[in-house]
Design an enzyme around this catalytic site. Structure first.
Site, PDB file in Angstrom:
ATOM      1  N   ARG A 258     -51.780  -1.691 -19.828  1.00  0.00           N
ATOM      2  CA  ARG A 258     -52.047  -0.269 -20.109  1.00  0.00           C
ATOM      3  C   ARG A 258     -52.722  -0.252 -21.475  1.00  0.00           C
ATOM      4  NH1 ARG A 258     -47.288   4.315 -20.433  1.00  0.00           N
ATOM      5  NH2 ARG A 258     -47.066   3.353 -22.486  1.00  0.00           N
TER       6      ARG A 258
ATOM      7  N   LYS B 127     -42.383  12.681 -28.184  1.00  0.00           N
ATOM      8  CA  LYS B 127     -43.640  13.110 -27.557  1.00  0.00           C
ATOM      9  C   LYS B 127     -43.370  14.119 -26.443  1.00  0.00           C
ATOM     10  CE  LYS B 127     -43.180   9.040 -24.670  1.00  0.00           C
ATOM     11  NZ  LYS B 127     -43.723   7.724 -24.296  1.00  0.00           N
TER      12      LYS B 127
ATOM     13  N   TYR C  78     -41.984  31.581   1.761  1.00  0.00           N
ATOM     14  CA  TYR C  78     -43.281  31.280   2.384  1.00  0.00           C
ATOM     15  C   TYR C  78     -43.146  30.245   3.501  1.00  0.00           C
ATOM     16  CZ  TYR C  78     -45.732  33.485  -1.557  1.00  0.00           C
ATOM     17  OH  TYR C  78     -46.200  34.362  -2.484  1.00  0.00           O
TER      18      TYR C  78
ATOM     19  N   HIS D 104     -45.307  -2.896 -25.482  1.00  0.00           N
ATOM     20  CA  HIS D 104     -44.505  -2.011 -24.633  1.00  0.00           C
ATOM     21  C   HIS D 104     -44.173  -2.733 -23.328  1.00  0.00           C
ATOM     22  CE1 HIS D 104     -42.925   1.918 -23.662  1.00  0.00           C
ATOM     23  NE2 HIS D 104     -43.713   2.094 -22.629  1.00  0.00           N
TER      24      HIS D 104
ATOM     25  N   CYS E 234     -41.214  29.026  -4.806  1.00  0.00           N
ATOM     26  CA  CYS E 234     -42.423  29.798  -5.095  1.00  0.00           C
ATOM     27  C   CYS E 234     -42.786  29.623  -6.574  1.00  0.00           C
ATOM     28  CB  CYS E 234     -42.192  31.281  -4.789  1.00  0.00           C
ATOM     29  SG  CYS E 234     -41.509  31.578  -3.144  1.00  0.00           S
ATOM     30  N   MET E 235     -43.828  30.306  -7.004  1.00  0.00           N
ATOM     31  CA  MET E 235     -44.262  30.137  -8.389  1.00  0.00           C
ATOM     32  C   MET E 235     -43.197  30.604  -9.389  1.00  0.00           C
ATOM     33  SD  MET E 235     -47.648  31.601 -10.301  1.00  0.00           S
ATOM     34  CE  MET E 235     -48.791  30.738  -9.239  1.00  0.00           C
ATOM     35  N   ASP E 236     -42.522  31.704  -9.044  1.00  0.00           N
ATOM     36  CA  ASP E 236     -41.628  32.334 -10.009  1.00  0.00           C
ATOM     37  C   ASP E 236     -40.174  32.352  -9.575  1.00  0.00           C
ATOM     38  OD1 ASP E 236     -44.055  33.263 -11.356  1.00  0.00           O
ATOM     39  OD2 ASP E 236     -44.205  34.607  -9.614  1.00  0.00           O
TER      40      ASP E 236
ATOM     41  N   ARG F 117     -37.706   1.867 -30.012  1.00  0.00           N
ATOM     42  CA  ARG F 117     -38.379   3.154 -29.782  1.00  0.00           C
ATOM     43  C   ARG F 117     -37.803   3.864 -28.550  1.00  0.00           C
ATOM     44  NH1 ARG F 117     -43.062  -0.371 -29.587  1.00  0.00           N
ATOM     45  NH2 ARG F 117     -43.120   0.225 -27.390  1.00  0.00           N
TER      46      ARG F 117
HETATM   47  C1  LIG Z   1     -42.665   6.898 -24.358  1.00  0.00           C
HETATM   48  C2  LIG Z   1     -42.646   5.649 -25.105  1.00  0.00           C
HETATM   49  C3  LIG Z   1     -41.442   5.050 -25.464  1.00  0.00           C
HETATM   50  C4  LIG Z   1     -40.093   5.555 -24.998  1.00  0.00           C
HETATM   51  O1  LIG Z   1     -39.874   5.196 -23.663  1.00  0.00           O
HETATM   52  P1  LIG Z   1     -38.479   5.567 -22.941  1.00  0.00           P
HETATM   53  O2  LIG Z   1     -38.556   4.866 -21.655  1.00  0.00           O
HETATM   54  O3  LIG Z   1     -38.478   7.053 -22.803  1.00  0.00           O
HETATM   55  O4  LIG Z   1     -37.408   5.087 -23.840  1.00  0.00           O
HETATM   56  C5  LIG Z   1     -41.506   3.933 -26.267  1.00  0.00           C
HETATM   57  N1  LIG Z   1     -42.681   3.432 -26.682  1.00  0.00           N
HETATM   58  C6  LIG Z   1     -43.865   3.969 -26.327  1.00  0.00           C
HETATM   59  C7  LIG Z   1     -45.125   3.370 -26.820  1.00  0.00           C
HETATM   60  C8  LIG Z   1     -43.884   5.089 -25.521  1.00  0.00           C
HETATM   61  O5  LIG Z   1     -45.055   5.618 -25.178  1.00  0.00           O
END
Ligand SMILES: *Cc1c(COP(=O)(O)O)cnc(C)c1O
Length: 401
Positions: free
Chosen positions: A139, A35, A270, A171, A317-319, A227
């Site tokens: 969550r 992701k 700045y 999770h 700065c920005m750049d 995951r």
């Molecule tokens: C992002 C995410 C992970 C991975 O988490 P890490 O801490 O980067 O290993 C696993 N499961 C879900 C649902 C996530 O959103």
């Protein structure tokens, strides 16, 4: 270097990190989380490298990310497409496209199950869904109280032939704090919710709970699939327990834009928050918060320039930002390493995160689309073959930081 700053991504490192995670998963399959543009490393190249390293699933947060992987031929239905889970659903998304693409969709509420079922009806293809349990993070997902209604909604849609529940998932909130009391509580809540679903008639292919930290430190939470995300990119999910042998995949470099001598008492950037203590050489580094360098790093973060660590002098700065070289020099175009593996003395993303009170995830993920990703396989390293990425190929504009 053909651009002011670039993020070099070592695809061999991603492959090796996944191989290490696969070892640690001890028989559970590995879903590489890609992701947010592969945590800033580039969605498609990171996915290819992770698959080459032994991942058998891909995971994303948003439907559009899954569809992009499908269009690249990596995800879902079609030759070479691997199982890919979209973890975060919102109302009104084009789920029929997701179903047609053969993507797996997570659902943590009955309304989402129904929306996906209706999309499957329109698409004329059954959806594959993973029911998401809230085992204590508060969550996403259904709480223990709401779980039976979610299971029932899924069973009803299954009975109509509109979908199949292929996964049960949750999770962890605190897997990065080994020994945290919530870990055991979440694990038993998950076991209970799985048991309830299976008794009710759900036959999942995979049950999964573990992020990177859990994959590396909680063996009893591996179930059928893990995951990992951050560890795929070589950054430690539990900084106080070290690196676990992971190798950071991203090195952020910039070519010095300008060198100049200024007298004592010169205010820099700045707000003049940095004032030179004596006559000194300043170098201009062409990367700023518009590229994802945190502005909070002003007068805080270090980079490697002319063989030594130098702190950012004055505001980011920005750049661009400025560093103070003292009497050392470098030439315009000389390479400055902002962060990387640490092997040459440069800071790591973890070090930047520590200095700013954040996590390494944020440091790499926020590197912006203006910074081209340059893909390499470290020649000093035996890496997995990352599909058809050419070493040194530049992919611009594909990363939406
Ligand atoms: C992002 C995410 C992970 C991975 O988490 P890490 O801490 O980067 O290993 C696993 N499961 C879900 C649902 C996530 O959103």
């Amino acid at each position: 270097m053909s651009s002011p700053a670039e993020a070099r991504v070592d695809l061999g490192a991603i492959g090796e990190n996944v191989a290490l995670l696969r070892d640690r998963a001890a028989g559970a399959e590995v879903m590489a989380m890609v992701k947010a543009e592969g945590y800033g490393h580039g969605l498609v190249p990171a996915a290819r490298a992770a698959l080459a390293g032994g991942a058998t699933w891909l995971g994303v947060a948003k439907l559009a990310e899954g569809l992009e992987l499908h269009e690249a031929g990596l995800a879902g239905r079609g030759p070479g497409g691997v199982r890919t889970l979209v973890c975060l659903g919102v109302p009104g998304e084009p789920y029929d496209k997701g179903v047609q693409a053969g993507l797996d969709l997570a659902a943590g509420a009955p309304w989402l199950v129904k929306e996906i079922a209706e999309a499957a009806r329109r698409a004329g293809v059954p959806a594959r869904i993973h029911l998401k349990a809230d085992t204590g993070m508060s969550r996403g997902g259904a709480t223990g109280e709401d779980w039976p209604a979610l299971v029932d909604a899924a069973l009803a849609a299954e009975a109509e032939g509109l979908l199949r529940v292929v996964g049960l998932m949750s999770h962890f909130a605190c897997a990065d704090e080994p020994g945290h009391p919530s870990i055991g509580r979440q694990l038993s809540a998950f076991q209970e919710m799985v048991e309830h679903a299976e008794k009710a008639g759900i036959r999942p292919e995979v049950r999964h709970l573990s992020n990177s930290a859990a994959t590396l430190t909680i063996p009893e939470a591996r179930f059928d699939l893990v995951r990992p995300g951050i560890a795929v990119y070589g950054l430690t999910p539990v900084p106080r327990e070290g690196t676990f042998g992971l190798r950071p995949a991203m090195t952020l470099v910039a070519g010095a834009a300008l060198l100049k001598r200024v007298p004592e008492g010169s205010g820099v950037s700045y707000g003049h928050t940095y004032v030179t203590g004596r006559g000194t050489n300043l170098a201009l580094v062409p990367a700023g918060y518009g590229d994802g360098i945190p502005r909070h790093g002003s007068n805080v973060l270090e980079v490697l320039a002319a063989g030594r660590r130098r702190r950012i002098a004055g505001r980011v700065c920005m750049d661009q930002f400025v560093i103070d070289l003292g009497d050392d020099t470098l030439a315009a175009g000389d390479e400055i390493v902002l962060f990387g593996t640490g092997e040459r003395g440069e800071p790591t993303a973890q070090e930047w995160a520590d200095a700013l009170g954040t996590i390494s995830y944020e440091i790499v993920t926020r590197i912006g689309s203006r910074v081209p990703r340059v893909y390499t396989e470290d020649p000093g390293h035996r890496g997995a073959k990352p599909g058809n990425e050419e070493p040194g190929s530049v992919e611009t504009g594909s990363v939406d930081g």
